[in-house]
Write an enzyme that holds these catalytic residues in place. Structure first.
Site, PDB file in Angstrom:
ATOM      1  N   ALA A 105     -90.236  -0.843 -36.127  1.00 25.12           N
ATOM      2  CA  ALA A 105     -90.691   0.444 -35.602  1.00 25.12           C
ATOM      3  C   ALA A 105     -90.184   0.667 -34.193  1.00 25.12           C
ATOM      4  CB  ALA A 105     -92.210   0.518 -35.625  1.00 25.12           C
ATOM      5  N   ALA A 131    -104.802   8.069 -48.890  1.00 20.85           N
ATOM      6  CA  ALA A 131    -104.346   7.601 -47.580  1.00 20.85           C
ATOM      7  C   ALA A 131    -105.462   7.574 -46.546  1.00 20.85           C
ATOM      8  CB  ALA A 131    -103.193   8.485 -47.095  1.00 20.85           C
ATOM      9  N   ASP A 133    -100.451   3.010 -44.868  1.00 23.65           N
ATOM     10  CA  ASP A 133    -101.824   3.271 -44.438  1.00 23.65           C
ATOM     11  C   ASP A 133    -102.370   2.097 -43.629  1.00 23.65           C
ATOM     12  OD1 ASP A 133    -101.642   5.637 -45.914  1.00 23.65           O
ATOM     13  OD2 ASP A 133    -102.473   4.693 -47.710  1.00 23.65           O
ATOM     14  N   ASP A 158    -104.561  -1.049 -52.907  1.00 26.41           N
ATOM     15  CA  ASP A 158    -104.103   0.110 -52.150  1.00 26.41           C
ATOM     16  C   ASP A 158    -104.609   0.084 -50.710  1.00 26.41           C
ATOM     17  OD1 ASP A 158    -102.867   0.914 -54.405  1.00 26.41           O
ATOM     18  OD2 ASP A 158    -103.890   2.842 -54.586  1.00 26.41           O
ATOM     19  N   ASN A 169    -107.936   4.832 -47.243  1.00 25.49           N
ATOM     20  CA  ASN A 169    -107.309   3.542 -46.951  1.00 25.49           C
ATOM     21  C   ASN A 169    -107.323   3.240 -45.460  1.00 25.49           C
ATOM     22  OD1 ASN A 169    -106.757   3.347 -49.682  1.00 25.49           O
ATOM     23  ND2 ASN A 169    -104.606   3.927 -49.463  1.00 25.49           N
ATOM     24  N   ARG A 228    -105.202  15.639 -59.480  1.00 21.61           N
ATOM     25  CA  ARG A 228    -106.059  16.115 -58.390  1.00 21.61           C
ATOM     26  C   ARG A 228    -106.084  17.637 -58.271  1.00 21.61           C
ATOM     27  NH1 ARG A 228    -102.711  13.182 -53.675  1.00 21.61           N
ATOM     28  NH2 ARG A 228    -104.705  13.361 -52.574  1.00 21.61           N
TER      29      ARG A 228
END
Length: 329
Positions: free
Chosen positions: A258, A49, A284, A320, A52, A129
């Protein structure tokens, strides 16, 4: 620092306006969609994130820096070079001589009859991770001279709710960023980014951590499902009443419209119409569009409109991050 990495990180230092702090990851995507066990070859990319957001900002002309840690390995070298290629300041990336660069595998459905095919246009991320270089982020990282040089120059520092889920030390880093004096009017933004898989078995701890960090930030972005999980409501007015500490609050609903608050002033901003190719990375891109507009002096309503436009770019592609993709109309 490893000499090879040193050459890469000196490629670009761009007097960043925004510093994005968190783990960057190598991404492996099957060349042919379908059940993962049937995938024989993969295409390498980069993600995470925070990376990005940094790439999204830099691609739109807003100088951005990535503050992260990667392993002293080929994946780490590629990740740093790729971020620099997109115009991101990587001068403060720390190289861990022991821990590896984190990665995830993106599974992409094909709609085949295979029993484990996710279905057409559906995708899932598998993270590898644990014990990564990024998971070892800690307040000590913030004291590195290269990191201080970036933090002392930027107008905004960006964090997400992914980082505190990685480790106790990474959570302490987030708290330390929030506790720093807001010198020169510098702000801190926080994208809730609730990830159930990262908090599995410790959900209550995760809710407390994200609540704490949200209340310490100047700008908070979150989706309706995240709002319900962490704050117990997805009603914009109720959420504003519950979460009063951040001056700017942006709530994205299930249709990607939004509602934003600047203090007590409310803005309801509809989303743009788009044929969705893939939703991963859209949040992102939204954050990058919003924060880029904000540090460029735009008002909150305009910033949300910019966020919608950049999110459309992500929704219209398989990547991504938006990279150097053209801005949507």
């Amino acid at each position: 620092m490893h000499k090879v990495f040193e050459q890469v990180t000196l490629l670009i230092v761009n007097s960043a306006k925004v510093a994005s702090v968190g783990e960057a990851l190598t991404v492996l995507v099957p060349r042919v969609p379908g059940a993962l066990e049937s995938s024989e070859t993969f295409v390498r990319s980069v993600g995470g994130a925070e990376l990005n957001v940094a790439v999204g900002l830099a691609s739109r002309g807003v100088p951005a820096a990535l503050l992260t840690r990667v392993g002293d390995d080929g994946f780490g070298r590629h990740l740093v070079a790729e971020a620099a290629e997109h115009g991101v300041d990587v001068s403060a990336v720390e190289i861990d001589p022991v821990r590896p660069t984190g990665l995830y595998v993106k599974e992409v459905g094909a709609g085949s009859p295979h029993p484990f095919d996710l279905g057409a246009a559906r995708s899932r991320m598998h993270y590898y991770r644990a014990g990564s270089a990024g998971s070892a982020l800690s307040p000590a990282y913030l004291r590195r001279p290269e990191v201080r040089a970036v933090l002392d120059a930027v107008e905004l520092v960006h964090l997400t709710g992914i980082t505190p889920a990685l480790s106790a030390s990474a959570y302490e880093l987030c708290l330390a960023v929030m506790a720093e004096p807001r010198v020169g009017g510098r702000r801190v933004s926080f994208d809730l980014n609730w990830r159930p898989a990262l908090w599995a078995g410790r959900e209550a701890e995760g809710v407390r951590a994200l609540d704490t960090l949200s209340r310490a930030a100047d700008v908070v972005l979150l989706g309706v499902s995240e709002a319900r999980t962490v704050f117990g409501t997805d009603d914009p007015a109720e959420l504003r009443a519950e979460l009063r500490e951040p001056r700017i609050l942006v709530l994205k609903n299930d249709e990607n419209a939004a509602t934003a608050f600047d203090g007590e002033t409310r803005f309801d901003v509809p989303a743009l119409t788009v044929d969705v190719v893939e939703a991963i990375g859209a949040g992102d891109a939204f954050a990058a569009g919003f924060l880029g507009a904000l540090v460029s002096g735009r008002d909150v309503r305009t910033a949300v409109e910019e966020a919608h436009r950049l999110a459309v770019v992500a929704l219209s592609s398989h990547g991504d991050h938006v990279g150097a993709a053209p801005t949507a109309p």
